[in-house]
Design an enzyme around this catalytic site. Structure first.
Site, PDB file in Angstrom:
ATOM      1  N   GLY A   1      -9.745  41.511 -14.902  1.00 27.06           N
ATOM      2  CA  GLY A   1      -8.671  40.539 -14.731  1.00 27.06           C
ATOM      3  C   GLY A   1      -8.324  40.261 -13.283  1.00 27.06           C
ATOM      4  O   GLY A   1      -7.305  39.645 -12.977  1.00 27.06           O
ATOM      5  N   ASN A  16     -13.043  39.858 -25.747  1.00 26.75           N
ATOM      6  CA  ASN A  16     -11.830  40.640 -26.008  1.00 26.75           C
ATOM      7  C   ASN A  16     -10.644  39.736 -25.682  1.00 26.75           C
ATOM      8  O   ASN A  16     -10.346  39.495 -24.517  1.00 26.75           O
ATOM      9  CB  ASN A  16     -11.838  41.890 -25.117  1.00 26.75           C
ATOM     10  CG  ASN A  16     -10.560  42.694 -25.261  1.00 26.75           C
ATOM     11  OD1 ASN A  16      -9.709  42.394 -26.103  1.00 26.75           O
ATOM     12  ND2 ASN A  16     -10.420  43.726 -24.436  1.00 26.75           N
ATOM     13  N   TRP A  17     -10.021  39.245 -26.734  1.00 27.97           N
ATOM     14  CA  TRP A  17      -8.915  38.294 -26.523  1.00 27.97           C
ATOM     15  C   TRP A  17      -7.626  38.993 -26.088  1.00 27.97           C
ATOM     16  O   TRP A  17      -6.636  38.346 -25.767  1.00 27.97           O
ATOM     17  CB  TRP A  17      -8.666  37.483 -27.803  1.00 27.97           C
ATOM     18  CG  TRP A  17      -9.798  36.578 -28.197  1.00 27.97           C
ATOM     19  CD1 TRP A  17     -10.978  36.386 -27.517  1.00 27.97           C
ATOM     20  CD2 TRP A  17      -9.869  35.741 -29.362  1.00 27.97           C
ATOM     21  NE1 TRP A  17     -11.766  35.485 -28.197  1.00 27.97           N
ATOM     22  CE2 TRP A  17     -11.113  35.066 -29.331  1.00 27.97           C
ATOM     23  CE3 TRP A  17      -8.994  35.490 -30.425  1.00 27.97           C
ATOM     24  CZ2 TRP A  17     -11.510  34.167 -30.322  1.00 27.97           C
ATOM     25  CZ3 TRP A  17      -9.388  34.599 -31.412  1.00 27.97           C
ATOM     26  CH2 TRP A  17     -10.626  33.937 -31.360  1.00 27.97           C
ATOM     27  N   LYS A  18      -7.632  40.324 -26.135  1.00 27.74           N
ATOM     28  CA  LYS A  18      -6.445  41.112 -25.737  1.00 27.74           C
ATOM     29  C   LYS A  18      -5.213  40.587 -26.464  1.00 27.74           C
ATOM     30  O   LYS A  18      -5.298  40.251 -27.645  1.00 27.74           O
ATOM     31  CB  LYS A  18      -6.300  41.125 -24.210  1.00 27.74           C
ATOM     32  CG  LYS A  18      -7.586  41.596 -23.524  1.00 27.74           C
ATOM     33  CD  LYS A  18      -7.442  41.852 -22.045  1.00 27.74           C
ATOM     34  CE  LYS A  18      -8.781  42.292 -21.465  1.00 27.74           C
ATOM     35  NZ  LYS A  18      -8.705  42.645 -20.051  1.00 27.74           N
ATOM     36  N   GLY A  45     -13.138  39.302 -21.032  1.00 35.10           N
ATOM     37  CA  GLY A  45     -11.712  39.097 -21.272  1.00 35.10           C
ATOM     38  C   GLY A  45     -11.345  37.639 -21.066  1.00 35.10           C
ATOM     39  O   GLY A  45     -11.561  36.789 -21.928  1.00 35.10           O
ATOM     40  N   GLY A  46     -10.809  37.332 -19.886  1.00 34.30           N
ATOM     41  CA  GLY A  46     -10.287  36.008 -19.581  1.00 34.30           C
ATOM     42  C   GLY A  46     -11.200  34.853 -19.956  1.00 34.30           C
ATOM     43  O   GLY A  46     -10.770  33.871 -20.578  1.00 34.30           O
ATOM     44  N   GLU A  71      -7.037  49.489 -20.633  1.00 36.66           N
ATOM     45  CA  GLU A  71      -5.611  49.128 -20.755  1.00 36.66           C
ATOM     46  C   GLU A  71      -4.914  50.086 -21.717  1.00 36.66           C
ATOM     47  O   GLU A  71      -3.767  50.462 -21.503  1.00 36.66           O
ATOM     48  CB  GLU A  71      -5.489  47.663 -21.204  1.00 36.66           C
ATOM     49  CG  GLU A  71      -5.823  46.721 -20.045  1.00 36.66           C
ATOM     50  CD  GLU A  71      -6.460  45.403 -20.453  1.00 36.66           C
ATOM     51  OE1 GLU A  71      -6.373  45.015 -21.629  1.00 36.66           O
ATOM     52  OE2 GLU A  71      -7.073  44.763 -19.567  1.00 36.66           O
ATOM     53  N   SER A 102     -14.248  40.678 -15.172  1.00 36.16           N
ATOM     54  CA  SER A 102     -14.389  39.366 -14.539  1.00 36.16           C
ATOM     55  C   SER A 102     -15.773  38.743 -14.719  1.00 36.16           C
ATOM     56  O   SER A 102     -16.310  38.129 -13.791  1.00 36.16           O
ATOM     57  CB  SER A 102     -14.009  39.436 -13.060  1.00 36.16           C
ATOM     58  OG  SER A 102     -12.654  39.833 -12.920  1.00 36.16           O
ATOM     59  N   GLU A 126     -16.606  49.216 -17.851  1.00 38.46           N
ATOM     60  CA  GLU A 126     -15.635  48.272 -17.304  1.00 38.46           C
ATOM     61  C   GLU A 126     -14.889  48.910 -16.135  1.00 38.46           C
ATOM     62  O   GLU A 126     -13.911  49.635 -16.342  1.00 38.46           O
ATOM     63  CB  GLU A 126     -14.617  47.876 -18.387  1.00 38.46           C
ATOM     64  CG  GLU A 126     -15.231  47.196 -19.589  1.00 38.46           C
ATOM     65  CD  GLU A 126     -14.214  46.282 -20.281  1.00 38.46           C
ATOM     66  OE1 GLU A 126     -14.532  45.095 -20.445  1.00 38.46           O
ATOM     67  OE2 GLU A 126     -13.117  46.748 -20.639  1.00 38.46           O
ATOM     68  N   HIS A 183     -10.292  51.190 -24.502  1.00 37.11           N
ATOM     69  CA  HIS A 183     -10.199  50.206 -23.413  1.00 37.11           C
ATOM     70  C   HIS A 183      -9.281  50.757 -22.316  1.00 37.11           C
ATOM     71  O   HIS A 183      -8.298  51.434 -22.608  1.00 37.11           O
ATOM     72  CB  HIS A 183      -9.659  48.873 -23.951  1.00 37.11           C
ATOM     73  CG  HIS A 183      -9.782  47.765 -22.946  1.00 37.11           C
ATOM     74  ND1 HIS A 183      -8.894  47.604 -21.912  1.00 37.11           N
ATOM     75  CD2 HIS A 183     -10.722  46.802 -22.801  1.00 37.11           C
ATOM     76  CE1 HIS A 183      -9.285  46.572 -21.172  1.00 37.11           C
ATOM     77  NE2 HIS A 183     -10.389  46.072 -21.689  1.00 37.11           N
TER      78      HIS A 183
HETATM   79  P1  13P Z   1     -11.694  40.184 -17.731  1.00 37.29           P
HETATM   80  O1  13P Z   1     -12.995  39.553 -18.160  1.00 37.29           O
HETATM   81  O2  13P Z   1     -10.504  39.295 -17.931  1.00 37.29           O
HETATM   82  O3  13P Z   1     -11.786  40.803 -16.378  1.00 37.29           O
HETATM   83  O4  13P Z   1     -11.452  41.420 -18.757  1.00 37.29           O
HETATM   84  C1  13P Z   1     -12.462  42.323 -18.975  1.00 37.29           C
HETATM   85  C2  13P Z   1     -12.060  43.216 -20.086  1.00 37.29           C
HETATM   86  O5  13P Z   1     -11.165  44.026 -19.960  1.00 37.29           O
HETATM   87  C3  13P Z   1     -12.754  43.058 -21.370  1.00 37.29           C
HETATM   88  O6  13P Z   1     -12.457  44.103 -22.238  1.00 37.29           O
END
Ligand code: 13P
Length: 252
Positions: free
Chosen positions: A174, A10-12, A235-236, A98, A214, A168, A96
């Site tokens: 993050g 997920n590149w957000k 994510g990251g 967020e 993470s 999640e 998600h």
């Molecule tokens: P991180 O891997 O950066 O914690 O993000 C997880 C995430 O929200 C994937 O959708």
């Protein structure tokens, strides 16, 4: 039940055209044509087209981070399932945390989006997860149950095996704080029990549940080794080819 591991990035809201193209090229090259795990990347919507071009003919699937659950019409700023299919998407991340926290997305909206995603023959990745406050108050299971039941409301049992769930925990996203493999497995097992209750043991045993929060090369193998963890939503670490590929390899 043999559930194929699914690793999605997920590149957000973190890439530009050039960085996204480089990332997609690197992942496609490293993954090759016949990966034992299913791999997808989910770029920001404005770049879906150019990333689709890069991934064409590769084994890496393309995913969107959201959709709007309506047919074409007067919905300024929105993108529907038909458009995502048209451009080559196969997956859509829904609900998600967020989006739930920042944009106020509700379970009812997620369930509408889920119906539209399946109607468009896209693969939904439905996210659920508790906050730190929920966890400290002992409400993890209650929160996850209510999100899951609400988000899957109206889902036809026959379509359920094609739905991917992503657990999640918000406190692990993050933050560099990963749920321990035991903590994650406990909730994944609980989710599978709920899915058996909503649908059937058979359907629950076919549904894939990803862990997200993470996930890094250093913790991926142990997490993915848990019996009820069928993949990762990253994510990251999905923003660096080497890290993402190491996570994919950990799931192979
Ligand atoms: P991180 O891997 O950066 O914690 O993000 C997880 C995430 O929200 C994937 O959708």
């Amino acid at each position: 039940m043999n559930r194929r591991t699914i690793i999605a990035g997920n590149w957000k809201m973190n890439t530009r055209a050039q960085s996204g193209v480089e990332l997609a090229k690197g992942v496609a090259a490293a993954v090759g044509q016949h990966p034992s795990v299913e791999v997808a990347v989910c770029p920001p919507s404005v770049y879906l087209g150019c990333i689709a071009d890069v991934l064409a003919g590769s084994a890496v699937g393309l995913g969107a981070q959201n959709l709007y659950p309506a047919e074409d019409g007067a919905y300024t700023g929105e993108t529907n399932a038909a458009m995502l299919t048209d451009i080559g998407c196969r997956y859509v991340i829904l609900g998600h945390s967020e989006r739930r926290a920042i944009l106020g997305e509700t379970d009812a909206q997620v369930s509408e989006k889920l119906a539209a995603t399946l109607a468009g023959n896209l693969v939904p990745i439905v996210c659920v997860g508790e906050t730190l406050e929920d966890r400290e108050a002992g409400k993890t299971e209650a929160v996850v149950e209510s999100q899951l039941r609400g988000s899957l409301e109206g889902l036809d049992e026959a379509r359920a095996p094609g739905v991917v769930i992503a657990y999640e925990p918000v406190w692990a996203i993050g933050t560099g704080k990963t749920a321990s493999p035991e903590q994650a497995e406990e909730v994944h097992a609980f989710i599978r029990k709920l899915l058996a209750d909503i649908f059937s043991e058979d359907v629950a045993s076919q549904m894939r549940i990803q862990y997200g929060g993470s996930v890094k090369p250093g913790n991926a193998k142990e997490l993915l080794g848990q019996p009820n963890i069928d993949g990762a939503l990253v994510g990251g670490a999905s923003l660096a080819v080497d890290d993402f590929v190491a996570i994919i390899n950990a799931g192979a």
